[in-house]
Enzyme design. Structure first.
Site, PDB file in Angstrom:
ATOM      1  N   GLY A  16       7.360   4.539  -1.911  1.00 25.49           N
ATOM      2  CA  GLY A  16       6.993   4.899  -3.277  1.00 25.49           C
ATOM      3  C   GLY A  16       6.927   3.775  -4.284  1.00 25.49           C
ATOM      4  N   MET A  94       0.299   9.799   3.440  1.00 29.88           N
ATOM      5  CA  MET A  94      -0.339   9.411   4.695  1.00 29.88           C
ATOM      6  C   MET A  94      -0.876  10.621   5.474  1.00 29.88           C
ATOM      7  SD  MET A  94      -0.200   6.284   4.170  1.00 29.88           S
ATOM      8  CE  MET A  94      -0.710   5.434   5.651  1.00 29.88           C
ATOM      9  N   ILE A  96      -4.384  13.306   5.705  1.00 34.50           N
ATOM     10  CA  ILE A  96      -5.741  13.583   5.244  1.00 34.50           C
ATOM     11  C   ILE A  96      -5.769  15.012   4.723  1.00 34.50           C
ATOM     12  CG2 ILE A  96      -8.128  13.853   6.001  1.00 34.50           C
ATOM     13  CD1 ILE A  96      -7.588  11.495   7.895  1.00 34.50           C
ATOM     14  N   ASN A 111      -6.857   8.371  -5.150  1.00 34.39           N
ATOM     15  CA  ASN A 111      -6.119   7.751  -4.050  1.00 34.39           C
ATOM     16  C   ASN A 111      -6.172   6.234  -4.223  1.00 34.39           C
ATOM     17  OD1 ASN A 111      -4.787   7.550  -1.499  1.00 34.39           O
ATOM     18  ND2 ASN A 111      -6.752   7.028  -0.555  1.00 34.39           N
ATOM     19  N   HIS A 113      -6.124   2.830  -1.764  1.00 38.23           N
ATOM     20  CA  HIS A 113      -6.237   2.415  -0.370  1.00 38.23           C
ATOM     21  C   HIS A 113      -6.056   0.898  -0.313  1.00 38.23           C
ATOM     22  CE1 HIS A 113      -7.442   2.564   3.770  1.00 38.23           C
ATOM     23  NE2 HIS A 113      -8.219   1.517   3.539  1.00 38.23           N
ATOM     24  N   ASP A 149     -11.292   8.411   2.726  1.00 38.83           N
ATOM     25  CA  ASP A 149     -11.430   7.167   1.953  1.00 38.83           C
ATOM     26  C   ASP A 149     -12.876   6.907   1.543  1.00 38.83           C
ATOM     27  OD1 ASP A 149      -8.677   6.692   2.273  1.00 38.83           O
ATOM     28  OD2 ASP A 149      -8.984   5.645   4.168  1.00 38.83           O
TER      29      ASP A 149
HETATM   30  C1  GAR Z   1       0.268   1.411  -0.237  1.00 40.85           C
HETATM   31  O1  GAR Z   1      -0.101   0.141   0.224  1.00 40.85           O
HETATM   32  C2  GAR Z   1      -0.951   2.312  -0.299  1.00 40.85           C
HETATM   33  O2  GAR Z   1      -2.119   1.650  -0.642  1.00 40.85           O
HETATM   34  C3  GAR Z   1      -1.020   2.786   1.135  1.00 40.85           C
HETATM   35  O3  GAR Z   1       0.302   3.027   1.497  1.00 40.85           O
HETATM   36  C4  GAR Z   1       1.147   2.118   0.777  1.00 40.85           C
HETATM   37  C5  GAR Z   1       2.231   2.928   0.117  1.00 40.85           C
HETATM   38  O4  GAR Z   1       3.228   2.101  -0.371  1.00 40.85           O
HETATM   39  N1  GAR Z   1      -1.825   3.946   1.266  1.00 40.85           N
HETATM   40  C6  GAR Z   1      -2.557   4.204   2.339  1.00 40.85           C
HETATM   41  O5  GAR Z   1      -2.605   3.476   3.309  1.00 40.85           O
HETATM   42  C7  GAR Z   1      -3.331   5.504   2.279  1.00 40.85           C
HETATM   43  N2  GAR Z   1      -4.220   5.588   3.383  1.00 40.85           N
HETATM   44  P1  GAR Z   1       4.368   2.695  -1.275  1.00 40.85           P
HETATM   45  O6  GAR Z   1       4.984   3.871  -0.523  1.00 40.85           O
HETATM   46  O7  GAR Z   1       5.346   1.568  -1.451  1.00 40.85           O
HETATM   47  O8  GAR Z   1       3.753   3.130  -2.585  1.00 40.85           O
END
Ligand code: GAR
Length: 208
Positions: A16, A94, A96, A111, A113, A149
């Site tokens: 998060g 994570m 879809i 979102n 990415h 995406d």
């Molecule tokens: C982030 O890098 C975000 O862009 C990615 O997960 C990470 C979450 O980090 N999202 C994806 O890959 C979505 N497909 P966080 O839990 O520290 O915010």
């Protein structure tokens, strides 16, 4: 001063840090929105702790407790609607989402990415970037449509891929940019400055 009219519901799966960047930007007065609810699909997501620390209502809707995706998503939608959410923010969520979910919030789901879409979509962007050998990566904030995406792009930031990068070093460099452009994109939405025109998102000038 802009009044906080938009009500955010943030969906997370993990630690998060993107959520934290939004909490902090609201706290600094840079995003004029109310963060009403944080939902995770995993009970051990550290995002729950971050929400609790910030005094934001949070809950886990544990995917494992639902027979199918539809009933799981119906519960997410029920909770988001009950909280009056006007913009759903996916922050490291994570999973879809099915067309059912997307249709409940048309053009009202964002979102982030961790790559420069349309390159390297999917769940393993950094791994795919490093395997391919590109020299520039970055991050993309986009509206969510019914594909993966694939929705209209709002903001992007580029970062170099450096010699010897690992998924960890690259993701740390990309995250620094994520934490800037996600709050910016949300604030543009709150200011009604995002005009969606097919695949294009036009950013309207700021009104005085
Ligand atoms: C982030 O890098 C975000 O862009 C990615 O997960 C990470 C979450 O980090 N999202 C994806 O890959 C979505 N497909 P966080 O839990 O520290 O915010």
């Amino acid at each position: 001063m802009t009044e906080a009219k938009e009500v955010l519901g943030v969906l997370c799966s993990g630690r998060g840090t993107d959520l934290q960047s939004i909490i902090d930007a609201i706290g600094r007065g840079e995003v004029h929105a109310k963060l009403a609810l944080v939902l995770t699909d995993k009970p051990d997501a550290y995002a729950l702790k971050r929400a609790e620390n910030a005094g934001i209502p949070a809950a886990c809707v544990n995917r494992k407790e639902y027979d199918d995706r539809e009933s799981f998503e119906r519960e997410l939608v029920r909770r988001l609607q009950a909280a009056g959410v006007t913009l759903v923010v996916l922050a490291g969520f994570m999973r879809i989402l099915t067309p059912y979910f997307v249709r409940q919030f048309p053009h009202r789901i964002m979102n982030i990415h961790p790559a420069l879409l349309p390159s390297f979509p999917g769940a393993h962007a950094h791994r795919d970037v490093l395997a391919y050998g590109v020299k520039v990566s970055g991050c993309t904030v986009h509206f969510v449509d019914e594909g993966t995406d694939s929705g209209p792009i709002i903001l992007q930031a580029a970062v170099p891929v450096l010699e010897g990068d690992t998924e960890e070093t690259l993701s740390a460099r990309v995250l620094e940019q994520e934490h800037k452009i996600y709050p910016q994109a949300i604030e543009l939405y709150c200011e009604h400055r995002l005009n969606i025109d097919g695949r294009h998102v036009h950013i309207l000038p700021k009104k005085d």
